[in-house]
Design an enzyme around this catalytic site. Structure first.
Site, PDB file in Angstrom:
ATOM      1  N   HIS A  21       7.615  32.792  40.601  1.00  0.00           N
ATOM      2  CA  HIS A  21       6.900  34.035  40.955  1.00  0.00           C
ATOM      3  C   HIS A  21       7.456  34.656  42.233  1.00  0.00           C
ATOM      4  O   HIS A  21       6.749  35.377  42.924  1.00  0.00           O
ATOM      5  CB  HIS A  21       5.386  33.795  41.079  1.00  0.00           C
ATOM      6  CG  HIS A  21       4.725  33.649  39.732  1.00  0.00           C
ATOM      7  ND1 HIS A  21       4.276  34.724  39.011  1.00  0.00           N
ATOM      8  CD2 HIS A  21       4.483  32.559  38.981  1.00  0.00           C
ATOM      9  CE1 HIS A  21       3.759  34.296  37.856  1.00  0.00           C
ATOM     10  NE2 HIS A  21       3.885  32.974  37.810  1.00  0.00           N
ATOM     11  N   SER A 108      12.763  31.026  27.624  1.00  0.00           N
ATOM     12  CA  SER A 108      13.212  32.418  27.706  1.00  0.00           C
ATOM     13  C   SER A 108      14.052  32.869  26.521  1.00  0.00           C
ATOM     14  O   SER A 108      15.129  33.448  26.678  1.00  0.00           O
ATOM     15  CB  SER A 108      14.007  32.621  29.000  1.00  0.00           C
ATOM     16  OG  SER A 108      13.490  33.699  29.669  1.00  0.00           O
ATOM     17  N   SER A 109      13.537  32.638  25.327  1.00  0.00           N
ATOM     18  CA  SER A 109      14.281  33.075  24.147  1.00  0.00           C
ATOM     19  C   SER A 109      14.397  34.594  24.109  1.00  0.00           C
ATOM     20  O   SER A 109      15.349  35.130  23.534  1.00  0.00           O
ATOM     21  CB  SER A 109      13.620  32.551  22.868  1.00  0.00           C
ATOM     22  OG  SER A 109      12.269  32.936  22.826  1.00  0.00           O
ATOM     23  N   ASP A 154      15.231  35.449  34.649  1.00  0.00           N
ATOM     24  CA  ASP A 154      15.584  34.923  33.328  1.00  0.00           C
ATOM     25  C   ASP A 154      16.902  35.528  32.843  1.00  0.00           C
ATOM     26  O   ASP A 154      17.809  34.820  32.404  1.00  0.00           O
ATOM     27  CB  ASP A 154      14.482  35.245  32.307  1.00  0.00           C
ATOM     28  CG  ASP A 154      13.119  34.749  32.758  1.00  0.00           C
ATOM     29  OD1 ASP A 154      13.065  33.909  33.667  1.00  0.00           O
ATOM     30  OD2 ASP A 154      12.109  35.212  32.195  1.00  0.00           O
TER      31      ASP A 154
HETATM   32  C1  GLA Z   1       8.415  34.758  33.914  1.00  0.00           C
HETATM   33  C2  GLA Z   1       9.207  36.012  34.225  1.00  0.00           C
HETATM   34  C3  GLA Z   1      10.207  35.765  35.366  1.00  0.00           C
HETATM   35  C4  GLA Z   1       9.522  35.114  36.562  1.00  0.00           C
HETATM   36  C5  GLA Z   1       8.687  33.913  36.119  1.00  0.00           C
HETATM   37  C6  GLA Z   1       7.888  33.323  37.252  1.00  0.00           C
HETATM   38  O1  GLA Z   1       9.255  33.782  33.348  1.00  0.00           O
HETATM   39  O2  GLA Z   1       9.919  36.446  33.086  1.00  0.00           O
HETATM   40  O3  GLA Z   1      10.818  36.981  35.729  1.00  0.00           O
HETATM   41  O4  GLA Z   1       8.736  36.036  37.267  1.00  0.00           O
HETATM   42  O5  GLA Z   1       7.790  34.251  35.077  1.00  0.00           O
HETATM   43  O6  GLA Z   1       8.730  32.788  38.212  1.00  0.00           O
END
Ligand code: GLA
Length: 359
Positions: A21, A108-109, A154
């Site tokens: 975050h 993160s697909s 990501d």
């Molecule tokens: C998600 C968001 C990222 C990041 C995280 C928390 O994965 O896609 O950009 O903010 O939460 O670190």
């Protein structure tokens, strides 16, 4: 059949080691790209026709279609929208999506899919965009088309990850450095099987709170924050921003101890980060806390929630030689404690960023 296509793209997922975050505050993050990846095989064409093996679905749209469908195809359509806004109008393609990156497993697909499409269009239509720029465009697909106000972590990790390294990124300046990650330790991803409906609203709320607090303090990036600067903030803003300031600090320390090869100290930072985000950012949940606590009891160097939180996945760091048995016993404990959930586990090898091969 791959010999029907002209290009093959390999686009990894990402797992964040520490720095949670912080990426929407201009802070520090330390993610890695995963060997689990999305594969796109494709050939230029007039329209876009894309088949996914995982979902057994085929979709077709024209490259000028800007309508959102609330489905995975939005991550593909959104690429055309953001490219056009940036002054590029690539043609379409016919392609097949496959690979071993699980969807919705905290890896993160969605960023992986965006970068697969963007990297393909960049090569096939000779757009001349750098990997950094592709990462920014991927983030815009989320922010401006899909409607998720995520930071850039990501997409950046997927675009610029390096084999056997984690990526130390300053999300304010986009300066980054690859940090060697030893083969002797293994990152285990443990997905709790908990999906929270509220993730998006909680995420946006946190984001608004810290943005308002940073505006009130007139700081452009959270790395400029001093903990004794917080006078005048509301208690809630102070609590949230306090976490962010300490997390930035932990990322810097994590990089130093990793460079020294001090896995114990790295593990301790992960655990501290977890308890801080749980208590002061309130982004955890009982299942994640249970995984972290149990992982440490079962001998992990450290563990913490990874990604947005409120469900989703945790990571644990263990000796590579013990990774299989550790994962199995953590899973058994979890399944006994939460028989209603369906967890998933993955052993992660840090890999290179998105790559395109001419076939
Ligand atoms: C998600 C968001 C990222 C990041 C995280 C928390 O994965 O896609 O950009 O903010 O939460 O670190």
């Amino acid at each position: 059949m791959s010999d029907e296509y002209d290009y093959r793209v390999r686009s990894p997922g990402r797992v964040n080691l520490i720095g949670e975050h912080t990426d929407y505050t201009g802070g520090y993050v330390l993610p890695m790209a995963t060997d689990l990846h999305t594969q796109l095989e494709a050939t230029p064409d007039e329209d876009v026709t894309i088949h996914t093996t995982a979902l057994e679905e085929q979709r077709t749209f024209s490259t000028t279609d800007r309508e959102r469908e609330d489905s995975w195809i939005d991550y593909v359509k959104g690429c055309y929208t953001v490219l056009e806004d940036a002054g590029y109008q690539p043609g379409g393609f016919r392609g097949e999506l496959s690979g071993d990156l699980p969807i919705g497993s905290g890896l993160s697909s969605s960023a992986s899919l965006e970068l697969a499409v963007l990297a393909f269009l960049n090569d096939a239509y000779e757009l001349g965009l750098s990997r950094e720029r592709l990462a920014e465009l991927g983030q815009r697909v989320e922010n401006n088309f899909v409607g998720v106000s995520c930071g850039i972590m990501d997409q950046f990790a997927v675009a610029l990850g390096e084999k056997k390294h984690a990526l130390y990124l300053d999300t304010g300046t986009l300066e980054y450095e690859a940090v060697p990650f030893s083969d002797d330790v293994q990152v285990v991803v443990f997905h709790t099987g908990v999906e929270r409906e509220l993730v998006d609203s909680a995420y946006n709320q946190r984001r608004e709170t810290v943005e308002a607090a940073m505006n009130a303090l007139d700081v452009g990036s959270s790395v400029e924050l001093e903990a004794d600067d917080f006078d005048g903030l509301e208690p809630r803003q102070r609590q949230r921003l306090g976490y962010i300031a300490r997390e930035n600090d932990r990322v810097e320390r994590a990089v130093h101890v990793l460079e020294r090869g001090d896995v114990e100290a790295f593990g301790d930072l992960l655990v501290k980060a977890h308890y801080d985000i749980a208590e002061n950012y309130e982004a955890s949940c009982p299942e994640l806390d249970y995984v972290v606590e149990t992982a440490v009891k079962q001998g992990a160097y450290g563990a913490r929630l990874t990604g947005a939180g409120w469900g989703g996945a945790a990571i644990a760091l263990v000796d590579a030689s013990a990774a299989e048995s550790f994962t199995q016993s953590l899973r058994e404990a979890y399944e006994q404690r939460y028989p209603e959930h369906d967890p998933a586990t993955h052993l992660i090898t840090p890999s290179g960023g998105v790559s395109v091969t001419d076939l």
